[in-house]
Motif scaffolding. Structure first.
Motif, PDB file in Angstrom:
ATOM      1  N   GLY A   1     -32.606   6.910 -10.631  1.00  0.00           N
ATOM      2  CA  GLY A   1     -32.900   8.358  -9.972  1.00  0.00           C
ATOM      3  C   GLY A   1     -33.654   8.577  -8.554  1.00  0.00           C
ATOM      4  N   ARG A   2     -34.362   7.548  -8.155  1.00  0.00           N
ATOM      5  CA  ARG A   2     -34.851   7.766  -6.856  1.00  0.00           C
ATOM      6  C   ARG A   2     -34.242   7.328  -5.825  1.00  0.00           C
ATOM      7  NH1 ARG A   2     -39.389   5.008 -10.546  1.00  0.00           N
ATOM      8  NH2 ARG A   2     -40.522   6.866 -11.498  1.00  0.00           N
ATOM      9  N   GLY A   3     -33.182   7.143  -5.754  1.00  0.00           N
ATOM     10  CA  GLY A   3     -32.570   6.564  -4.498  1.00  0.00           C
ATOM     11  C   GLY A   3     -32.536   5.142  -4.131  1.00  0.00           C
ATOM     12  N   ILE A   4     -32.907   4.241  -5.047  1.00  0.00           N
ATOM     13  CA  ILE A   4     -33.255   2.764  -4.828  1.00  0.00           C
ATOM     14  C   ILE A   4     -31.874   2.182  -4.824  1.00  0.00           C
ATOM     15  CG2 ILE A   4     -34.058   0.529  -5.817  1.00  0.00           C
ATOM     16  CD1 ILE A   4     -36.208   2.262  -7.143  1.00  0.00           C
ATOM     17  N   GLY A   5     -30.744   2.497  -5.412  1.00  0.00           N
ATOM     18  CA  GLY A   5     -29.540   1.755  -5.427  1.00  0.00           C
ATOM     19  C   GLY A   5     -28.696   2.316  -4.094  1.00  0.00           C
ATOM     20  N   GLU A   6     -29.124   3.522  -3.794  1.00  0.00           N
ATOM     21  CA  GLU A   6     -28.491   4.109  -2.341  1.00  0.00           C
ATOM     22  C   GLU A   6     -29.261   3.391  -0.930  1.00  0.00           C
ATOM     23  OE1 GLU A   6     -28.131   7.906   0.564  1.00  0.00           O
ATOM     24  OE2 GLU A   6     -28.365   8.333  -1.846  1.00  0.00           O
ATOM     25  N   ALA A   7     -30.398   3.123  -0.997  1.00  0.00           N
ATOM     26  CA  ALA A   7     -31.142   2.543  -0.117  1.00  0.00           C
ATOM     27  C   ALA A   7     -30.653   1.082  -0.082  1.00  0.00           C
ATOM     28  CB  ALA A   7     -32.501   2.762  -0.185  1.00  0.00           C
ATOM     29  N   LEU A   8     -30.603   0.365  -1.095  1.00  0.00           N
ATOM     30  CA  LEU A   8     -30.322  -1.062  -1.124  1.00  0.00           C
ATOM     31  C   LEU A   8     -28.776  -1.129  -0.444  1.00  0.00           C
ATOM     32  CD1 LEU A   8     -31.328  -1.922  -4.640  1.00  0.00           C
ATOM     33  CD2 LEU A   8     -31.922  -3.301  -2.351  1.00  0.00           C
ATOM     34  N   MET A   9     -27.979  -0.338  -0.912  1.00  0.00           N
ATOM     35  CA  MET A   9     -26.519  -0.345  -0.263  1.00  0.00           C
ATOM     36  C   MET A   9     -26.589  -0.012   1.228  1.00  0.00           C
ATOM     37  SD  MET A   9     -24.328  -1.436  -2.649  1.00  0.00           S
ATOM     38  CE  MET A   9     -22.785  -1.090  -1.607  1.00  0.00           C
ATOM     39  N   ARG A  10     -27.305   0.825   1.605  1.00  0.00           N
ATOM     40  CA  ARG A  10     -27.404   1.182   3.175  1.00  0.00           C
ATOM     41  C   ARG A  10     -28.179  -0.102   3.808  1.00  0.00           C
ATOM     42  NH1 ARG A  10     -25.461   5.919   4.396  1.00  0.00           N
ATOM     43  NH2 ARG A  10     -26.014   7.604   2.710  1.00  0.00           N
ATOM     44  N   GLN A  11     -29.103  -0.963   3.249  1.00  0.00           N
ATOM     45  CA  GLN A  11     -29.585  -2.060   3.775  1.00  0.00           C
ATOM     46  C   GLN A  11     -28.269  -3.200   3.797  1.00  0.00           C
ATOM     47  OE1 GLN A  11     -32.774  -2.487   4.719  1.00  0.00           O
ATOM     48  NE2 GLN A  11     -32.146  -4.611   5.218  1.00  0.00           N
ATOM     49  N   ALA A  12     -27.638  -3.337   2.806  1.00  0.00           N
ATOM     50  CA  ALA A  12     -26.551  -4.161   2.710  1.00  0.00           C
ATOM     51  C   ALA A  12     -25.760  -3.928   3.993  1.00  0.00           C
ATOM     52  CB  ALA A  12     -25.748  -4.401   1.443  1.00  0.00           C
ATOM     53  N   PHE A  13     -25.247  -2.743   4.063  1.00  0.00           N
ATOM     54  CA  PHE A  13     -24.327  -2.271   4.716  1.00  0.00           C
ATOM     55  C   PHE A  13     -25.028  -2.666   6.560  1.00  0.00           C
ATOM     56  CE2 PHE A  13     -22.774   1.481   2.481  1.00  0.00           C
ATOM     57  CZ  PHE A  13     -21.979   0.750   1.615  1.00  0.00           C
TER      58      PHE A  13
ATOM     59  N   LEU B   1     -23.157   4.385  10.145  1.00  0.00           N
ATOM     60  CA  LEU B   1     -24.087   4.009   9.242  1.00  0.00           C
ATOM     61  C   LEU B   1     -25.414   4.675   9.364  1.00  0.00           C
ATOM     62  CD1 LEU B   1     -23.580   0.366   9.300  1.00  0.00           C
ATOM     63  CD2 LEU B   1     -22.352   1.724   7.822  1.00  0.00           C
ATOM     64  N   ILE B   2     -26.132   5.099   8.093  1.00  0.00           N
ATOM     65  CA  ILE B   2     -27.331   5.639   8.095  1.00  0.00           C
ATOM     66  C   ILE B   2     -28.313   4.484   7.358  1.00  0.00           C
ATOM     67  CG2 ILE B   2     -28.747   7.370   6.880  1.00  0.00           C
ATOM     68  CD1 ILE B   2     -25.790   9.130   6.736  1.00  0.00           C
ATOM     69  N   ALA B   3     -29.406   4.583   7.913  1.00  0.00           N
ATOM     70  CA  ALA B   3     -30.462   3.745   7.881  1.00  0.00           C
ATOM     71  C   ALA B   3     -30.910   3.737   6.400  1.00  0.00           C
ATOM     72  CB  ALA B   3     -31.674   3.792   8.736  1.00  0.00           C
ATOM     73  N   PRO B   4     -31.181   2.776   5.795  1.00  0.00           N
ATOM     74  CA  PRO B   4     -31.768   3.150   4.362  1.00  0.00           C
ATOM     75  C   PRO B   4     -33.306   3.683   4.203  1.00  0.00           C
ATOM     76  CG  PRO B   4     -32.248   0.893   5.121  1.00  0.00           C
ATOM     77  CD  PRO B   4     -31.274   1.546   6.089  1.00  0.00           C
ATOM     78  N   ARG B   5     -33.333   4.448   3.349  1.00  0.00           N
ATOM     79  CA  ARG B   5     -34.805   5.386   3.134  1.00  0.00           C
ATOM     80  C   ARG B   5     -35.338   4.782   1.892  1.00  0.00           C
ATOM     81  NH1 ARG B   5     -35.051  10.918   2.042  1.00  0.00           N
ATOM     82  NH2 ARG B   5     -37.175  11.098   1.851  1.00  0.00           N
ATOM     83  N   TRP B   6     -36.475   4.458   1.875  1.00  0.00           N
ATOM     84  CA  TRP B   6     -37.021   3.703   0.552  1.00  0.00           C
ATOM     85  C   TRP B   6     -37.892   4.836   0.158  1.00  0.00           C
ATOM     86  CZ3 TRP B   6     -34.124  -0.244  -0.574  1.00  0.00           C
ATOM     87  CH2 TRP B   6     -33.823  -0.886   0.501  1.00  0.00           C
ATOM     88  N   PRO B   7     -37.765   4.786  -1.078  1.00  0.00           N
ATOM     89  CA  PRO B   7     -38.919   6.071  -2.068  1.00  0.00           C
ATOM     90  C   PRO B   7     -40.182   5.616  -1.746  1.00  0.00           C
ATOM     91  CG  PRO B   7     -37.040   5.304  -3.331  1.00  0.00           C
ATOM     92  CD  PRO B   7     -37.129   4.429  -2.128  1.00  0.00           C
ATOM     93  N   ASP B   8     -41.112   6.710  -1.771  1.00  0.00           N
ATOM     94  CA  ASP B   8     -42.611   6.428  -1.749  1.00  0.00           C
ATOM     95  C   ASP B   8     -42.990   5.518  -2.630  1.00  0.00           C
ATOM     96  OD1 ASP B   8     -42.820   8.133   0.546  1.00  0.00           O
ATOM     97  OD2 ASP B   8     -43.386   9.739  -0.727  1.00  0.00           O
ATOM     98  N   GLY B   9     -43.832   4.520  -2.285  1.00  0.00           N
ATOM     99  CA  GLY B   9     -44.315   3.654  -3.489  1.00  0.00           C
ATOM    100  C   GLY B   9     -43.340   2.316  -3.767  1.00  0.00           C
ATOM    101  N   PHE B  10     -42.441   2.245  -3.044  1.00  0.00           N
ATOM    102  CA  PHE B  10     -41.550   1.031  -3.220  1.00  0.00           C
ATOM    103  C   PHE B  10     -41.238   0.525  -1.851  1.00  0.00           C
ATOM    104  CE2 PHE B  10     -40.568   3.822  -6.582  1.00  0.00           C
ATOM    105  CZ  PHE B  10     -40.187   2.942  -7.622  1.00  0.00           C
ATOM    106  N   LEU B  11     -41.290  -0.934  -1.803  1.00  0.00           N
ATOM    107  CA  LEU B  11     -40.718  -1.287  -0.467  1.00  0.00           C
ATOM    108  C   LEU B  11     -39.742  -2.514  -0.704  1.00  0.00           C
ATOM    109  CD1 LEU B  11     -42.160  -4.626  -0.332  1.00  0.00           C
ATOM    110  CD2 LEU B  11     -44.093  -3.495  -0.476  1.00  0.00           C
ATOM    111  N   MET B  12     -39.107  -2.756   0.619  1.00  0.00           N
ATOM    112  CA  MET B  12     -37.971  -3.787   0.353  1.00  0.00           C
ATOM    113  C   MET B  12     -38.249  -4.811   0.969  1.00  0.00           C
ATOM    114  SD  MET B  12     -35.128  -5.502   1.758  1.00  0.00           S
ATOM    115  CE  MET B  12     -35.449  -4.834   3.584  1.00  0.00           C
ATOM    116  N   ARG B  13     -38.095  -6.233   0.576  1.00  0.00           N
ATOM    117  CA  ARG B  13     -38.088  -7.382   1.191  1.00  0.00           C
ATOM    118  C   ARG B  13     -37.197  -8.292   0.751  1.00  0.00           C
ATOM    119  NH1 ARG B  13     -39.954 -11.064  -2.157  1.00  0.00           N
ATOM    120  NH2 ARG B  13     -41.246 -10.798  -4.034  1.00  0.00           N
ATOM    121  N   THR B  14     -36.890  -9.466   1.562  1.00  0.00           N
ATOM    122  CA  THR B  14     -35.746 -10.358   1.100  1.00  0.00           C
ATOM    123  C   THR B  14     -36.450 -11.118   0.053  1.00  0.00           C
ATOM    124  OG1 THR B  14     -36.344 -11.633   2.967  1.00  0.00           O
ATOM    125  CG2 THR B  14     -34.426 -10.080   3.364  1.00  0.00           C
TER     126      THR B  14
END
Length: 162
Positions: free
Chosen positions: A111-123, A22-35
């Motif tokens: 197109g910024r990788g948000i979907g990929e990062a969200l999936m990696r977060q779920a994993f 598993l690879i850790a999520p990478r959030w695009p610049d200017g975006f943050l993830m929270r629950t």
């Protein structure tokens, strides 16, 4: 997990085996993830209804009690991506059974990788909870771009019944 509806034509169930690759999520610049927090419910509903055809007729007052009252709902498994203006740019809403119920990215944030990062977060979240895999359902025609993302992330088709 609630029994999923019977598959529509071109629906598939995909699975990601959670292992040590598993690879850790990478959030695009200017975006943050929270629950998820209760105050996010209106914004999440608005994003889901804006992006998905399915459920457009479900008013918030019907949608929210159904979601929040579901035995599989856990706010800690609802990952939100917030943009620099404080607006909801994407979300992954997951059931406790290691199932990604909804993955959504606002059209202006794609197109910024948000979907990929969200999936990696779920994993990562489900791996931390001891799950062996994560599943989701999608449609190969309606969501061709999403299918490509899921395949790139190592998800493979499995029997509809899981």
């Amino acid at each position: 997990m609630p029994e999923p509806r019977p598959p529509a034509p071109d629906d598939i169930r995909l699975r990601k085996i959670l292992d040590d690759t598993l690879i850790a999520p990478r959030w695009p610049d200017g975006f943050l993830m929270r629950t998820f927090e209760h105050t996010d419910a209106q914004a999440l509903h608005a994003l889901l209804t804006e992006v998905f055809e399915e459920g457009k007729d479900a008013p918030f007052d019907a949608w929210w009690p159904g979601l929040s009252g579901d035995a599989e709902f856990d706010p800690e498994l609802c990952f939100l991506v917030i943009d620099g203006k404080g607006l909801l740019a994407g979300a992954a809403l997951c059931w406790t059974s290691a199932f990604v119920k909804d993955l959504v990215v606002h059209p202006e944030a794609r197109g910024r990788g948000i979907g990929e990062a969200l999936m990696r977060q779920a994993f990562a979240a489900f791996a931390a909870r001891g799950a062996g895999h994560v599943d989701l359902k999608t449609n190969t025609l309606d969501n061709a771009a999403a299918v490509r993302l899921y395949e790139r992330l190592g998800m493979k088709p499995v029997a509809w019944e899981g």
